[in-house]
Motif scaffolding. Structure first.
Motif, PDB file in Angstrom:
ATOM      1  N   ARG A  65       0.825  -1.215   0.000  1.00 55.92           N
ATOM      2  CA  ARG A  65       0.000   0.000   0.000  1.00 55.92           C
ATOM      3  C   ARG A  65       0.854   1.258   0.000  1.00 55.92           C
ATOM      4  O   ARG A  65       0.623   2.192  -0.777  1.00 55.92           O
ATOM      5  CB  ARG A  65      -0.918   0.011   1.226  1.00 55.92           C
ATOM      6  CG  ARG A  65      -2.070  -0.960   1.165  1.00 55.92           C
ATOM      7  CD  ARG A  65      -3.003  -0.776   2.358  1.00 55.92           C
ATOM      8  NE  ARG A  65      -4.060  -1.768   2.357  1.00 55.92           N
ATOM      9  CZ  ARG A  65      -3.973  -2.947   2.962  1.00 55.92           C
ATOM     10  NH1 ARG A  65      -2.869  -3.269   3.629  1.00 55.92           N
ATOM     11  NH2 ARG A  65      -4.979  -3.789   2.915  1.00 55.92           N
ATOM     12  N   GLU A  66       1.839   1.312   0.900  1.00 55.67           N
ATOM     13  CA  GLU A  66       2.610   2.549   1.078  1.00 55.67           C
ATOM     14  C   GLU A  66       3.582   2.805  -0.063  1.00 55.67           C
ATOM     15  O   GLU A  66       3.724   3.942  -0.521  1.00 55.67           O
ATOM     16  CB  GLU A  66       3.357   2.498   2.412  1.00 55.67           C
ATOM     17  CG  GLU A  66       2.450   2.594   3.636  1.00 55.67           C
ATOM     18  CD  GLU A  66       3.263   2.717   4.909  1.00 55.67           C
ATOM     19  OE1 GLU A  66       4.159   3.593   4.961  1.00 55.67           O
ATOM     20  OE2 GLU A  66       3.011   1.933   5.845  1.00 55.67           O
ATOM     21  N   PRO A  89      -3.874  -5.768  -0.253  1.00 57.93           N
ATOM     22  CA  PRO A  89      -4.775  -4.860  -0.985  1.00 57.93           C
ATOM     23  C   PRO A  89      -5.572  -5.577  -2.065  1.00 57.93           C
ATOM     24  O   PRO A  89      -6.747  -5.293  -2.268  1.00 57.93           O
ATOM     25  CB  PRO A  89      -3.821  -3.824  -1.592  1.00 57.93           C
ATOM     26  CG  PRO A  89      -2.607  -3.866  -0.742  1.00 57.93           C
ATOM     27  CD  PRO A  89      -2.479  -5.280  -0.268  1.00 57.93           C
TER      28      PRO A  89
END
Length: 460
Positions: free
Chosen positions: A249-250, A289
């Motif tokens: 995600r990051e 995700p």
């Protein structure tokens, strides 16, 4: 040949062919190639084999003859499997001396800009990529940029002491990528490889050893670098799934390895409780995700499923392959999986009579089935059962439903449960493997999976 002519010839080779048309990463079926043991098509570059071959029993690892020309020579057979991408383990120049009993196997980079002399040269890399593209195959290059080799010249440079952090578990210090100069260097290496190879993506070894700030910059700059923006970046992260999900995600990675899927080794390889697969599935849907962007193998780099499994090895291996080829992940097959074998000798995945293998025919049929059925690639996933050796799930895309029943037990198992709120008796089942009708609507007949067998049916 005059130097000017040679330069023009190499430049022409590096122009390359057109890239494979864009398609989502989640649509891929990947074939992993460990260069040093894949195939030897150029005996003239067997430098390590000549140096250490007579004492091979003393060492682990080593480049025993496989090369880039060998990959090029076998691309037709790889493409014939039906896979859509190849993952090539590190090509760059490695250390040349043992560390104890261990010889280099690609993850001790000495020179990031050069190809290891046991494998070929930069033009050979580009030749493989172009030939793969001509066959509709994407190419992912493995980039071991988190750790240098023991013989990397920067380790002995007093002016670069600040470029390295503490020693890793492998005995060599990690690159200190939080240092902007180091980040510039490592990102520059990968940009240059992206451009000159024409590859479609990169695998990043041991990405958890570098900070998130570096990976955010790395992903942004590599995606923006020429020649193409639809570039896949996949980290290897040997941390728990919650942390893996955070990295994706990051940093903006396209996916990552799903090592949780390797629990199929214990379940289908050794008869452990199928509830382990149910747990792995719930974990994936909780923390990743998009589970469909995660890459799932049945082998790891060091040990093949077939070596790990109890008997009957072929049936258990085929069952594990049915699992990853029908799961909501990107399947990763290593060379040899398609034959249900492990091999240590170079070229072992291409024995005489390979094309006559019934195991190979069955694996090709599974791959073709995945590519033919959108529900198996892009469909939603619903677990249906995980008990008594049976693991069953539904893949759904719109009105299309595919039921997968995997039997990890040593006796036949029957399945006859309601699906999507419809009673079993009302369902018509079409057999997607053998063809024909598996069950008529109005019939109470259960779906039977033989010992260590799989049933894959379309529900109507």
């Amino acid at each position: 040949m005059p130097l000017a002519g040679l330069t023009l010839m190499i430049a022409a080779e590096l122009v390359g062919s057109s890239p494979v048309p864009s398609r989502p990463w989640t649509d891929e079926i990947v074939y992993g190639i460990i260069i040093e043991k894949f195939f030897d098509a150029d005996p003239s570059n067997n430098v390590m084999k000549a140096r250490f071959g007579k004492d091979r029993a003393k060492y682990e690892g080593g480049f025993w003859g496989g090369d880039l020309a060998g990959i090029r020579a076998k691309l037709d057979e790889v493409a014939d499997l039906g896979v859509t991408a190849i993952l090539i383990y590190p090509v760059m120049r490695n250390d040349e001396n043992p560390v104890g009993k261990f010889l280099p196997t690609g993850y001790r980079p000495r020179d990031y800009e050069s190809v290891d002399r046991n494998f070929g040269d930069v033009a050979a890399v580009r030749s493989v990529v172009d030939a793969a593209h001509d066959r509709g195959l994407k190419v992912i290059l493995d980039m071991p940029i988190t750790l240098p080799g023991f013989e990397h010249p920067f380790l002995g440079d007093p002016g670069r002491k600040s470029w390295f952090g503490p020693k890793s578990e492998y005995g060599v210090p990690r690159w200190k990528a939080e240092n902007p100069e180091v980040a510039d260097y490592l990102i520059g290496v990968c940009k240059r490889w992206k451009e000159r190879s024409g590859c479609d993506g990169m695998r990043i070894d041991s990405a958890h050893l570098q900070p998130m700030s570096f990976w955010k910059r790395f992903v942004a700059e590599l995606k923006a670098a020429p020649p193409r923006p639809d570039f896949v970046i996949l980290p290897e992260l040997t941390v728990d799934p919650r942390q893996i999900g955070g990295f994706i995600r990051e940093a903006g990675f396209d996916g990552a390895y799903d090592f949780s899927a390797l629990r199929c080794r214990e379940v289908f390889g050794r008869g452990e409780d199928v509830a382990q697969l149910a747990f792995a599935g719930r974990e994936a849907h909780q923390f990743y995700p998009d589970p469909r962007a995660m890459m799932a193998p049945i082998d790891n780099y060091e040990k093949a499923f077939v070596d790990f499994a109890n008997g009957p090895k072929a049936a258990r291996t085929k069952l594990a392959l049915a699992y990853i080829l029908t799961l909501d992940r990107v399947p990763l097959l290593y060379a040899g999986n398609e034959l249900g074998i492990a091999f240590t000798e170079v070229g072992g995945a291409f024995p005489p009579g390979r094309r006559d293998s019934s195991f190979l025919r069955d694996v090709k049929a599974l791959i073709a089935l995945r590519r033919r059925e959108p529900a198996l690639i892009r469909g939603d996933y619903t677990e249906l059962a995980a008990r008594d050796g049976v693991f069953a799930y539904l893949r759904t895309a719109g009105e299309e439903r595919i039921l997968v029943v995997l039997n990890g037990s040593d006796r036949p198992r029957d399945y006859s449960r309601p699906i999507a709120g419809r009673p079993w008796k009302s369902l018509r089942l079409d057999d997607l493997q053998a063809g024909g009708l598996a069950k008529m609507a109005g019939d109470e007949l259960p779906l039977r999976a033989e010992a260590f067998g799989a049933r894959i049916v379309k529900v109507r």
